[in-house]
Write a protein that holds these residues in place. Sequence first.
Motif, short mmCIF file in Angstrom:
data_model
loop_
_atom_site.label_atom_id
_atom_site.label_comp_id
_atom_site.label_asym_id
_atom_site.label_seq_id
_atom_site.Cartn_x
_atom_site.Cartn_y
_atom_site.Cartn_z
N LEU A 340 -4.16 196.43 25.29
CA LEU A 340 -4.63 195.08 25.23
C LEU A 340 -6.25 194.89 25.54
O LEU A 340 -6.58 195.68 26.65
CB LEU A 340 -3.81 194.30 26.14
N LEU A 341 -6.91 194.31 24.72
CA LEU A 341 -8.52 194.10 25.03
C LEU A 341 -8.51 192.50 24.73
O LEU A 341 -7.99 191.96 24.12
CB LEU A 341 -8.99 194.83 23.96
N GLN A 342 -9.58 191.87 25.63
CA GLN A 342 -9.98 190.69 25.83
C GLN A 342 -10.39 190.31 24.23
O GLN A 342 -11.26 191.04 23.66
CB GLN A 342 -11.02 190.41 26.65
N ASN A 343 -10.05 188.93 23.82
CA ASN A 343 -10.46 188.54 22.58
C ASN A 343 -11.88 187.99 22.81
O ASN A 343 -11.96 186.65 23.27
CB ASN A 343 -9.40 187.37 22.32
N ALA A 344 -13.01 188.74 22.72
CA ALA A 344 -14.30 188.27 22.85
C ALA A 344 -15.02 189.08 22.05
O ALA A 344 -14.97 190.36 22.09
CB ALA A 344 -14.67 188.36 24.51
N GLU A 345 -16.20 188.76 21.44
CA GLU A 345 -17.35 189.42 20.74
C GLU A 345 -18.00 190.45 21.55
O GLU A 345 -18.61 191.37 21.12
CB GLU A 345 -18.33 188.35 20.14
N THR A 346 -18.09 190.47 22.89
CA THR A 346 -18.76 191.32 23.69
C THR A 346 -18.01 192.73 23.92
O THR A 346 -18.56 193.53 24.33
CB THR A 346 -19.10 190.60 25.00
N ILE A 347 -16.73 192.83 23.66
CA ILE A 347 -15.99 193.83 23.95
C ILE A 347 -16.00 194.73 22.61
O ILE A 347 -15.61 194.37 21.53
CB ILE A 347 -14.49 193.53 24.18
N LYS A 348 -16.70 196.04 22.64
CA LYS A 348 -16.99 196.75 21.66
C LYS A 348 -16.41 197.82 21.55
O LYS A 348 -16.33 198.64 22.67
CB LYS A 348 -18.19 196.84 21.20
N VAL A 349 -15.78 198.71 20.50
CA VAL A 349 -15.32 199.90 20.40
C VAL A 349 -15.89 200.67 19.29
O VAL A 349 -16.50 200.05 18.31
CB VAL A 349 -13.73 199.99 20.13
N PRO A 350 -15.95 201.97 19.31
CA PRO A 350 -16.35 202.75 18.30
C PRO A 350 -15.65 203.10 17.13
O PRO A 350 -14.46 203.62 17.29
CB PRO A 350 -16.86 204.30 18.98
#
Length: 389
Positions: A340-350
Motif C-alpha cells: 500500500l502506497l499513499q495516493n499522492a504525486e510525490t511518491i515515486k517508484v522506479p
Amino acid sequence: MTRSVWLKADDAVGDWDDRRKRITAGLEAGVDWVLVDAEDVARVRELGDVNVAAFSNGDTQVIDEAEADAAEADAYFVGKEGEGDGTVDLPNDFSGSADLSTLRRTDDRADGAYVRIFGQEYEAFAEAAADEADYTVVVGEDWTIIPLENLIARIGEETDLIAGVTSAEEAKTAFETLEIGSDAVLLDSDDPDEIRDTVDVRDEAERETLDLDWAEVTTVERTGSADRVCVDTGNLLEHDEGMLVGSMSRGLFFVHAETAESPYVASRPFRVNAGAVHAYVRTPDGGTKYLSELKSGDEVQVVNLDGTTREATVGRVKIEQRPMFRVEAETDDGDRVETLLQNAETIKVPTSEGRKAVTDLQVGDEIRLYREEGARHFGESVEESIIEK
C-alpha cells in the motif's frame, strides 16, 4: 562480519596536543576505538564517547576498583615496550614469554596483544598471542600482505584480528585480504581526510549489495484511507536512493526518497513516504521492521538503483491517515506481491521507463523490487511455510 576502525594515539604520535588533535579528528570521523597509553584514558573520555584501549606493561597496571571509571580502559594491551614490538627479545620458547603470561592471567591485566611483524618468528608469536587474546593487533614492517594472509588463514574466531595500516587504501586491502579480511584496522595517521576515508572504507566493507529484480504491475487500485508512515532520516538521500518496503517480506518494493522538485511541494531529500503501518522496511542487518515500529534513533537500510546499500538513522517518523493505492506486481516466476502506497504525486517508484509517480503507475509497467526467500519471524528470516495474501 562487523568491521571496525581503531585509531593509534599513543605517545609515539607526539605530545598530548598532537594526540588530542588526532583523537578529535577520529571522534568526528566516527572511529570505533582509540588506542592510547594508560595515562591518557581519562583525557580521551573527556573528549567524547568512544571505546578506549590502552597499552599496559602487565606488571604494574592492575585495575583497581577504587580508580575512577573514567580512568579505566575498555581493553588493555601488552606488547608495547615488550616482546611484541621488539623492545625485549622473543624467548626461544614462547612458554617463557612475559606478554603471553600476562594474557593468560585471569585478573584482567590484559585483553589484547600488540605485535610488530619483523619476521617469521614474530608472525608465530602473533599466532600464539591470538590463542589467548580477545584482540590481536599485527603491524607489518618490511612485509605487510603476506603475514596478514598467513594469520587470517591460521587464526580462527578466538580473537579479533586488527591490521596496522597508515592509509584508507591499506585499510581497504586489509578488509579484502583472502576475501575474508581482518576484523579491524589500526590506523596510524594524523590526516583528518585519511581518517574519514578509512571510516568510509569500513562502512563500505559492511554494506550489502542487493540483486534487484523487475516485476510487472498487475493492479493499481484506490483503497480507503490508512495510517501512512513517512520515514524522515537524519541523512540526506541521493536522487537514485530509496528504501525497500512492502506488505510481503518475500517481495519489497523500491520507493524513492522525495528528492525531486515539483511546482507545488519542496523536495524533502531526507524523506521516504514508505507506505502503511503494517508494511515491512528493510534494515542494515538484513532484517526487517514494521514501519509502525520505527522510532527516532533506529537505523534503516537505504538502497540505490544499482543495489548498493548504506544505513541511515531515523530522525522522525510521521504517521497520518491518508488515502492509499494498492499496488500489486507479478514476478517472472508467477509470484504476486503487493504493498500500500499513499495516493499522492510525490511518491515515486522506479520503472523500466524511469521514475514514475504512483498516481501515474499503470498495469503493465515494470517496477523495481527486491525478492527474498523465506518467511519472517520478528524481523528475522526463517525457513518455514507461510502464506501471505
